[in-house]
Design a protein around this motif. Sequence first.
Motif, mmCIF file in Angstrom:
data_model
loop_
_atom_site.group_PDB
_atom_site.id
_atom_site.type_symbol
_atom_site.label_atom_id
_atom_site.label_comp_id
_atom_site.label_asym_id
_atom_site.label_seq_id
_atom_site.Cartn_x
_atom_site.Cartn_y
_atom_site.Cartn_z
ATOM 1 N N SER A 130 0.861 -1.190 0.000
ATOM 2 C CA SER A 130 0.000 0.000 0.000
ATOM 3 C C SER A 130 0.891 1.230 0.000
ATOM 4 N N PHE A 131 0.534 2.172 -0.837
ATOM 5 C CA PHE A 131 1.325 3.390 -0.957
ATOM 6 C C PHE A 131 0.502 4.572 -0.464
ATOM 7 N N PRO A 132 1.016 5.325 0.498
ATOM 8 C CA PRO A 132 0.263 6.495 0.977
ATOM 9 C C PRO A 132 0.100 7.514 -0.137
ATOM 10 N N ALA A 133 -0.980 8.269 -0.058
ATOM 11 C CA ALA A 133 -1.214 9.320 -1.049
ATOM 12 C C ALA A 133 -0.037 10.290 -1.035
ATOM 13 N N PRO A 134 0.448 10.682 -2.193
ATOM 14 C CA PRO A 134 1.604 11.586 -2.230
ATOM 15 C C PRO A 134 1.277 12.934 -1.609
ATOM 16 N N MET A 179 -4.960 2.014 -21.928
ATOM 17 C CA MET A 179 -3.589 2.504 -21.865
ATOM 18 C C MET A 179 -3.452 3.936 -22.381
ATOM 19 N N VAL A 180 -4.251 4.337 -23.355
ATOM 20 C CA VAL A 180 -4.086 5.673 -23.930
ATOM 21 C C VAL A 180 -4.478 6.765 -22.936
ATOM 22 N N VAL A 181 -5.269 6.411 -21.915
ATOM 23 C CA VAL A 181 -5.634 7.400 -20.885
ATOM 24 C C VAL A 181 -5.195 6.942 -19.501
ATOM 25 N N ASP A 182 -4.317 5.963 -19.449
ATOM 26 C CA ASP A 182 -3.797 5.484 -18.169
ATOM 27 C C ASP A 182 -3.005 6.595 -17.485
ATOM 28 N N PRO A 183 -3.205 6.838 -16.193
ATOM 29 C CA PRO A 183 -2.514 7.945 -15.528
ATOM 30 C C PRO A 183 -0.992 7.889 -15.665
ATOM 31 N N VAL A 234 -4.315 14.265 -14.956
ATOM 32 C CA VAL A 234 -3.987 13.219 -13.980
ATOM 33 C C VAL A 234 -4.112 13.777 -12.575
ATOM 34 N N ASP A 235 -4.792 13.022 -11.715
ATOM 35 C CA ASP A 235 -4.861 13.327 -10.288
ATOM 36 C C ASP A 235 -3.977 12.306 -9.576
ATOM 37 N N VAL A 236 -2.764 12.711 -9.201
ATOM 38 C CA VAL A 236 -1.821 11.749 -8.628
ATOM 39 C C VAL A 236 -2.221 11.327 -7.224
ATOM 40 N N VAL A 237 -3.010 12.144 -6.537
ATOM 41 C CA VAL A 237 -3.462 11.775 -5.189
ATOM 42 C C VAL A 237 -4.488 10.656 -5.269
ATOM 43 N N ALA A 238 -5.413 10.758 -6.241
ATOM 44 C CA ALA A 238 -6.460 9.751 -6.388
ATOM 45 C C ALA A 238 -6.059 8.616 -7.325
ATOM 46 N N ASP A 239 -4.880 8.709 -7.945
ATOM 47 C CA ASP A 239 -4.406 7.694 -8.899
ATOM 48 C C ASP A 239 -5.373 7.542 -10.071
#
Length: 424
Positions: A46-50, A138-142, A194-199
């Motif tokens: 599990s990776f904590p939200a950045p 894949m074309v819209v993968d974060p 891309v929302d890196v917090v919500a992946d």
Amino acid sequence: MLQRVGLGPRRGELDAAASAGFDSTVATLTGPAGPDVGATATPPPSFPAPSARPGRNDVAARRAQLQQEQVQARQLVVWWLDRMAAVDAPYPERLTWFWHGHFATSVQKVRYASLMYGQNATQRRLGAGDFRALAQAMVVDPAMLVWLDGGGNTVGKPNENLAREFMELFTLGVGDYTEDDVRQAARALTGWQVDVVADTSSLNPRRHDNGPETVLGSTFAYDSTSLVNMLLTRPASPMFIAGRIWTRFVSDTPPDPATLDALVAAYGPGHDVTALIRAAVTSPAFRSPASVLVRQPVEWLVAALRALRLPASKLPPAALHGGLTGLGQVPFDPPDVGGWPAGTPWLTTAAALSRIKLAQVLATKGDITPVTDTAPSGRVEATAALLGLPGFTARTASALAPLAGQPAQLVAAALASPENCVSA
């Protein structure tokens, strides 16, 4: 079959497959699988939200964040190796590895292990079925959007990177599009963020170019889904995908025209990846003595882990990371968007030294009791059986025989032998 479509046989699996027969093994290996105890036993980290990026002048905080990202990236690598070593149904994992090399994306630029894990999970979920669904994802993968600058692709200022690579490397191949096609396709892919917090990734309509665009002679108000659908209808696309499958599962030599036609027919209008692979591995060329593939370092390592009943997480971290780095292949860190090479580039002197060093660690840490429990006179043959090999050439057997009194050294040398570095 067990090396190329699976991840290398575990103890007893080669004999069971030989007893069942080739066709039955193909059907079982690529067919629906039940609950996978090995996969369940290796849950992802599990990776904590950045957290928010530290200010440019806060050097200590930026260094600490970078170190944490590197730690998480290594955790992700070890987890995937553990999963590949543990799974009871190896085909989905083998395909995930293949698609990781096809849609090559690097954590070095993406930075967030959580995004890389999300891409990995998508490739596992969709990789055996309709290629169209996988390509659309894949074309819209974060992670892909970060990797190929798709998140900065906006109406009026289209970024062409994702569109270019998606056509050249992922769906069509070199030479089947023009620069104007790239520019037009880039417009169709505008608006994704891309929302890196919500992946997650999402389409911002205000940043999307509503078209119409003309791509490969076809004019339409394209978006990511319709663009992918159109690309996959081009005659070059099924031949390109079939060629990629062929070179990774069958031979470095391209298929003859009749075989290629059979592969494309199996792939069909449903873009069926598993049907394509079954057609490839049941073709006469697959069983030909000329069908020889060099095992990629990760494939070599995972096969060893499975044979020796050894999780990657039980290896010294420095030995594992250093070994993979020396071999030139670290999961989630391909050299570029083209992915890793196939074939003889892996057979260098430097790689051979790295392989024997890692092999010594594997043989020391792994379970080699089938060799130690055998009388010295039979240990070379027992080592071949342990590694799932039909045997060694007379030259290799002669080189291994003096190590019969040192079982760990014998297994290490066998792991690095020519017979174990290629799939023939």
